[in-house]
Write a protein that holds these residues in place. Structure first.
Motif, short mmCIF file in Angstrom:
data_model
loop_
_atom_site.label_atom_id
_atom_site.label_comp_id
_atom_site.label_asym_id
_atom_site.label_seq_id
_atom_site.Cartn_x
_atom_site.Cartn_y
_atom_site.Cartn_z
N VAL A 149 0.87 -1.18 0.00
CA VAL A 149 0.00 0.00 0.00
C VAL A 149 0.90 1.23 0.00
O VAL A 149 1.81 1.36 0.84
CB VAL A 149 -0.94 0.02 1.22
N LEU A 150 0.68 2.13 -0.93
CA LEU A 150 1.45 3.36 -1.06
C LEU A 150 0.63 4.52 -0.51
O LEU A 150 -0.52 4.71 -0.90
CB LEU A 150 1.79 3.61 -2.54
N LYS A 151 1.25 5.31 0.38
CA LYS A 151 0.54 6.44 0.98
C LYS A 151 1.36 7.71 0.82
O LYS A 151 2.58 7.70 0.98
CB LYS A 151 0.27 6.19 2.47
N MET A 152 0.67 8.80 0.48
CA MET A 152 1.31 10.10 0.38
C MET A 152 0.27 11.17 0.65
O MET A 152 -0.94 10.88 0.67
CB MET A 152 1.92 10.30 -1.02
N ARG A 153 0.71 12.39 0.86
CA ARG A 153 -0.24 13.48 1.12
C ARG A 153 -1.10 13.73 -0.12
O ARG A 153 -0.61 13.72 -1.24
CB ARG A 153 0.51 14.75 1.51
N ARG A 154 -2.37 13.96 0.10
CA ARG A 154 -3.31 14.13 -1.00
C ARG A 154 -2.88 15.27 -1.93
O ARG A 154 -2.97 15.16 -3.15
CB ARG A 154 -4.71 14.39 -0.45
N ARG A 155 -2.42 16.37 -1.37
CA ARG A 155 -2.07 17.53 -2.20
C ARG A 155 -0.83 17.29 -3.07
O ARG A 155 -0.59 18.02 -4.02
CB ARG A 155 -1.85 18.76 -1.32
N GLU A 156 -0.05 16.25 -2.73
CA GLU A 156 1.15 15.96 -3.51
C GLU A 156 0.94 14.83 -4.51
O GLU A 156 1.81 14.58 -5.35
CB GLU A 156 2.30 15.59 -2.57
N LYS A 157 -0.20 14.19 -4.44
CA LYS A 157 -0.44 13.03 -5.30
C LYS A 157 -0.35 13.39 -6.78
O LYS A 157 0.34 12.72 -7.56
CB LYS A 157 -1.82 12.44 -4.98
N ARG A 158 -1.02 14.47 -7.16
CA ARG A 158 -1.03 14.85 -8.57
C ARG A 158 0.36 15.27 -9.03
O ARG A 158 0.74 15.03 -10.18
CB ARG A 158 -2.03 15.98 -8.80
N ARG A 159 1.12 15.88 -8.14
CA ARG A 159 2.43 16.40 -8.52
C ARG A 159 3.48 15.31 -8.75
O ARG A 159 4.29 15.39 -9.67
CB ARG A 159 2.94 17.38 -7.46
N ILE A 160 3.47 14.27 -7.92
CA ILE A 160 4.60 13.33 -7.96
C ILE A 160 4.24 11.87 -8.26
O ILE A 160 5.15 11.09 -8.55
CB ILE A 160 5.37 13.37 -6.63
N LEU A 161 2.96 11.50 -8.19
CA LEU A 161 2.63 10.06 -8.27
C LEU A 161 3.13 9.42 -9.57
O LEU A 161 3.82 8.40 -9.54
CB LEU A 161 1.13 9.85 -8.13
N ALA A 162 2.80 10.01 -10.71
CA ALA A 162 3.17 9.39 -11.99
C ALA A 162 4.68 9.29 -12.15
O ALA A 162 5.23 8.25 -12.52
CB ALA A 162 2.56 10.20 -13.14
N SER A 163 5.39 10.37 -11.84
CA SER A 163 6.84 10.35 -12.00
C SER A 163 7.51 9.45 -10.97
O SER A 163 8.54 8.84 -11.23
CB SER A 163 7.42 11.77 -11.92
#
Length: 259
Positions: free
Chosen positions: A19-33
């Motif tokens: 399970v991968l967890k990160m801050r919601r506001r950063e998901k769009r910025r870094i998830l794909a890369s």
């Protein structure tokens, strides 16, 4: 916990999955890369640990295709090859730059591959240098014997069965062309080097060796088909230092000056 582009990322193993967890506001910025970053690192680890294989083309069609392979464990490296030290360093730099240049090739609209011509008399270390190149790149070697190729179409099929991250080698190309000892035409060989079929796979290196490149039609060796020409002369004194040091430990003696 992991850190990527200044952000903290958390992995947790739950019920047979990660399970991968990160801050919601950063998901769009870094998830794909970040996921691409993981893929790239995994590829690098796989390349460093994989067993290089040597493939040769068989005459008759086999159940698993035309290529048969064996593990390749040649001990040679580019550093131990008999070649001018400056040229060896330039070649290492060129190969390492190629490994990192995918985006550069794609920005130019070119297939990510590079081709080399090694030319010089027999016995000057061309084959050993090819082995050193493969060791540096961690690429499988596909050694093409043109005398075992039935016709032009057969050569295309062989090329389609090669994989990415591989080195495709044709040794003694001038002998095939000069003696016409193969059923493959000059046009097919030219297309093999830079035609549409050769563009079907990326991250490849193509290497051709000749004894005398002056005997070859200049159109075969034109820029675009061959990116780098490397001359292997008969052994001179500076080149002799490498085998003398590796074989006998003769590095500095009164009879073996440093310059």
């Amino acid at each position: 916990m992991d850190t990527y582009l200044g952000s903290r990322i958390f992995w947790k193993f739950e019920k047979d999955c990660f399970v991968l967890k990160m801050r919601r506001r950063e998901k769009r910025r870094i998830l794909a890369s970040y996921l691409q970053h993981i893929h790239n690192v995994a590829d690098e680890i796989e390349q460093k640990t994989k067993q290089i294989r040597l493939y040769i083309n068989a005459i008759n069609e086999l159940e698993n295709g035309r290529w048969i392979s064996v593990p390749f464990s040649h001990p040679v490296t580019i550093d131990t090859s008999v070649l001018d030290s400056d040229l060896k360093n330039k070649m290492k730099s060129d190969l390492e730059s190629f490994l990192k240049s995918e985006q550069y090739y794609h920005r130019l609209g070119r297939v990510w591959k590079r081709s080399y011509l090694l030319y010089g008399p027999s016995g000057t270390g061309k084959s050993s240098f090819i082995a050193g190149m493969a060791k540096l790149l961690q690429y499988d070697i596909y050694d093409v014997d043109l005398t075992k190729v039935a016709n032009d179409s057969d050569l295309k099929l062989l090329q389609l069965q090669t994989t990415r991250r591989s080195m495709i080698v044709v040794e003694d190309l001038d002998r095939y062309l000069y003696e016409k000892s193969t059923a493959v035409s000059l046009s097919a060989i030219s297309n093999f080097m830079d035609g549409i079929i050769s563009s079907c796979g990326e991250e490849r290196v193509m290497v051709f060796t000749v004894s005398n490149k002056d005997q070859i039609d200049p159109t075969v060796l034109r820029p675009g088909r061959i990116d780098v020409h490397i001359h292997f002369p008969l052994c001179d004194f500076p080149a002799f230092k490498t085998p003398a040091n590796s074989h006998f430990g003769a590095e500095r003696t009164q009879a073996f000056p440093t310059s």
